[in-house]
Write a protein that holds these residues in place. Structure first.
Motif, PDB file in Angstrom:
ATOM      1  N   THR A 111      -3.946   6.844  11.119  1.00 30.73           N
ATOM      2  CA  THR A 111      -4.104   8.288  11.306  1.00 30.73           C
ATOM      3  C   THR A 111      -5.022   8.909  10.266  1.00 30.73           C
ATOM      4  N   PRO A 112      -6.283   8.691  10.233  1.00 26.78           N
ATOM      5  CA  PRO A 112      -7.052   7.748  11.044  1.00 26.78           C
ATOM      6  C   PRO A 112      -7.074   6.370  10.386  1.00 26.78           C
ATOM      7  N   PRO A 113      -7.476   5.341  11.130  1.00 28.89           N
ATOM      8  CA  PRO A 113      -7.624   4.017  10.512  1.00 28.89           C
ATOM      9  C   PRO A 113      -8.634   4.096   9.363  1.00 28.89           C
ATOM     10  N   THR A 114      -8.284   3.467   8.257  1.00 29.19           N
ATOM     11  CA  THR A 114      -9.112   3.567   7.060  1.00 29.19           C
ATOM     12  C   THR A 114      -9.542   2.180   6.604  1.00 29.19           C
ATOM     13  N   PRO A 115     -10.793   1.780   6.873  1.00 24.13           N
ATOM     14  CA  PRO A 115     -11.247   0.466   6.421  1.00 24.13           C
ATOM     15  C   PRO A 115     -11.495   0.459   4.908  1.00 24.13           C
ATOM     16  N   VAL A 116     -11.045  -0.628   4.279  1.00 25.74           N
ATOM     17  CA  VAL A 116     -11.204  -0.788   2.834  1.00 25.74           C
ATOM     18  C   VAL A 116     -11.535  -2.243   2.533  1.00 25.74           C
ATOM     19  N   ARG A 117     -11.993  -2.495   1.320  1.00 27.97           N
ATOM     20  CA  ARG A 117     -12.156  -3.859   0.807  1.00 27.97           C
ATOM     21  C   ARG A 117     -11.341  -3.912  -0.473  1.00 27.97           C
ATOM     22  N   ILE A 118     -10.500  -4.930  -0.597  1.00 23.81           N
ATOM     23  CA  ILE A 118      -9.603  -5.035  -1.739  1.00 23.81           C
ATOM     24  C   ILE A 118      -9.587  -6.460  -2.288  1.00 23.81           C
ATOM     25  N   ALA A 119      -9.134  -6.596  -3.510  1.00 20.67           N
ATOM     26  CA  ALA A 119      -8.899  -7.893  -4.138  1.00 20.67           C
ATOM     27  C   ALA A 119      -7.934  -7.677  -5.294  1.00 20.67           C
ATOM     28  N   PHE A 120      -7.234  -8.751  -5.668  1.00 16.17           N
ATOM     29  CA  PHE A 120      -6.283  -8.681  -6.775  1.00 16.17           C
ATOM     30  C   PHE A 120      -6.586  -9.779  -7.779  1.00 16.17           C
ATOM     31  N   VAL A 121      -6.420  -9.436  -9.053  1.00 15.86           N
ATOM     32  CA  VAL A 121      -6.543 -10.419 -10.129  1.00 15.86           C
ATOM     33  C   VAL A 121      -5.358 -10.243 -11.071  1.00 15.86           C
ATOM     34  N   GLN A 122      -5.063 -11.318 -11.800  1.00 13.06           N
ATOM     35  CA  GLN A 122      -4.037 -11.247 -12.836  1.00 13.06           C
ATOM     36  C   GLN A 122      -4.737 -11.167 -14.177  1.00 13.06           C
ATOM     37  N   GLY A 123      -4.359 -10.156 -14.947  1.00 13.24           N
ATOM     38  CA  GLY A 123      -4.945  -9.971 -16.267  1.00 13.24           C
ATOM     39  C   GLY A 123      -4.360 -10.928 -17.288  1.00 13.24           C
ATOM     40  N   LEU A 124      -4.797 -10.796 -18.504  1.00 10.26           N
ATOM     41  CA  LEU A 124      -4.440 -11.735 -19.569  1.00 10.26           C
ATOM     42  C   LEU A 124      -2.971 -11.715 -19.934  1.00 10.26           C
ATOM     43  N   ASN A 125      -2.263 -10.616 -19.624  1.00 13.08           N
ATOM     44  CA  ASN A 125      -0.845 -10.493 -19.952  1.00 13.08           C
ATOM     45  C   ASN A 125       0.059 -10.622 -18.735  1.00 13.08           C
ATOM     46  N   GLY A 126      -0.493 -11.084 -17.616  1.00 12.38           N
ATOM     47  CA  GLY A 126       0.286 -11.230 -16.405  1.00 12.38           C
ATOM     48  C   GLY A 126       0.271 -10.000 -15.513  1.00 12.38           C
ATOM     49  N   GLU A 127      -0.378  -8.940 -15.945  1.00 12.07           N
ATOM     50  CA  GLU A 127      -0.443  -7.723 -15.146  1.00 12.07           C
ATOM     51  C   GLU A 127      -1.329  -7.927 -13.924  1.00 12.07           C
ATOM     52  N   ILE A 128      -0.981  -7.273 -12.816  1.00 15.34           N
ATOM     53  CA  ILE A 128      -1.742  -7.396 -11.583  1.00 15.34           C
ATOM     54  C   ILE A 128      -2.649  -6.180 -11.443  1.00 15.34           C
ATOM     55  N   LEU A 129      -3.932  -6.443 -11.250  1.00  9.17           N
ATOM     56  CA  LEU A 129      -4.937  -5.399 -11.064  1.00  9.17           C
ATOM     57  C   LEU A 129      -5.531  -5.535  -9.674  1.00  9.17           C
ATOM     58  N   GLU A 130      -5.697  -4.417  -9.006  1.00 12.62           N
ATOM     59  CA  GLU A 130      -6.361  -4.406  -7.702  1.00 12.62           C
ATOM     60  C   GLU A 130      -7.687  -3.693  -7.850  1.00 12.62           C
ATOM     61  N   PHE A 131      -8.705  -4.201  -7.186  1.00 17.44           N
ATOM     62  CA  PHE A 131      -9.974  -3.493  -7.055  1.00 17.44           C
ATOM     63  C   PHE A 131     -10.029  -2.967  -5.627  1.00 17.44           C
ATOM     64  N   PHE A 132     -10.341  -1.680  -5.478  1.00 12.56           N
ATOM     65  CA  PHE A 132     -10.201  -0.968  -4.206  1.00 12.56           C
ATOM     66  C   PHE A 132     -11.493  -0.246  -3.871  1.00 12.56           C
ATOM     67  N   GLN A 133     -12.028  -0.527  -2.684  1.00  7.85           N
ATOM     68  CA  GLN A 133     -13.273   0.084  -2.235  1.00  7.85           C
ATOM     69  C   GLN A 133     -13.070   0.652  -0.835  1.00  7.85           C
ATOM     70  N   SER A 134     -13.262   1.952  -0.663  1.00  7.66           N
ATOM     71  CA  SER A 134     -13.263   2.555   0.670  1.00  7.66           C
ATOM     72  C   SER A 134     -14.580   2.201   1.328  1.00  7.66           C
ATOM     73  N   THR A 135     -14.535   1.696   2.566  1.00  9.27           N
ATOM     74  CA  THR A 135     -15.748   1.222   3.214  1.00  9.27           C
ATOM     75  C   THR A 135     -16.093   1.994   4.480  1.00  9.27           C
ATOM     76  N   GLY A 136     -15.259   2.930   4.884  1.00  6.77           N
ATOM     77  CA  GLY A 136     -15.509   3.688   6.118  1.00  6.77           C
ATOM     78  C   GLY A 136     -15.717   5.158   5.837  1.00  6.77           C
ATOM     79  N   ASP A 137     -15.695   5.939   6.910  1.00  9.06           N
ATOM     80  CA  ASP A 137     -15.900   7.381   6.790  1.00  9.06           C
ATOM     81  C   ASP A 137     -14.743   8.085   6.098  1.00  9.06           C
ATOM     82  N   ASN A 138     -13.511   7.589   6.280  1.00  6.67           N
ATOM     83  CA  ASN A 138     -12.342   8.194   5.653  1.00  6.67           C
ATOM     84  C   ASN A 138     -12.194   7.627   4.246  1.00  6.67           C
TER      85      ASN A 138
END
Length: 140
Positions: A111-138
């Motif tokens: 509502t509306p569909p939102t295309p994105v590109r994502i990825a996850f990495v683990q940092g040096l202390n075990g923390e989880i980081l996501e990289f987030f990119q909006s790829t559509g009009d929304n």
């Protein structure tokens, strides 16, 4: 978009919280704190909502918490905006991070569909980081 040239954008996109009581948590943040729901997807313990905190930064609430108490709360991961997820992952890996979910395309909600590109990495202390990119009009 931010000014961080290393990861191509920068700034927080969202912080994710795994909720023990999904409905109560969403109600707390929407009715109690005034966050606005902008996307929702999934069913049952796979439900997720994305809530705008008021300035275009988001809280992502996941269902499926196990009910165990956390000494000071529990955030699931932190997401950073970028205009190039693949490059951001390469940069993080070069700095010592480990890829946990390689770059992939996804569609959030309907509502509306939102295309994105994502990825996850683990940092040096075990923390989880996501990289987030909006790829559509929304843009999120």
């Amino acid at each position: 978009m931010g000014t961080n040239e290393k990861i191509g954008g920068g700034g927080f996109h969202h912080v994710a919280l795994r909720a023990n009581d999904f409905e109560a948590t969403v109600k707390f943040y929407t009715e109690g704190l005034g966050f606005q729901q902008v996307q929702a997807w999934g069913e049952g313990d796979k439900r997720i909502v994305l809530l705008d905190t008021g300035d275009g930064n988001y809280l992502e609430v996941f269902a499926g918490g196990k009910g165990e108490p956390k000494p000071e709360g529990y955030y699931f991961h932190v997401a950073f905006r970028t205009n190039n997820v693949d490059q951001a992952v390469e940069t993080a890996v070069a700095a010592g991070a480990v890829v946990t979910v390689p770059p992939k395309d996804a569609v959030l909600g309907n509502t509306p569909p939102t295309p994105v590109r994502i990825a996850f990495v683990q940092g040096l202390n075990g923390e989880i980081l996501e990289f987030f990119q909006s790829t559509g009009d929304n843009q999120l």
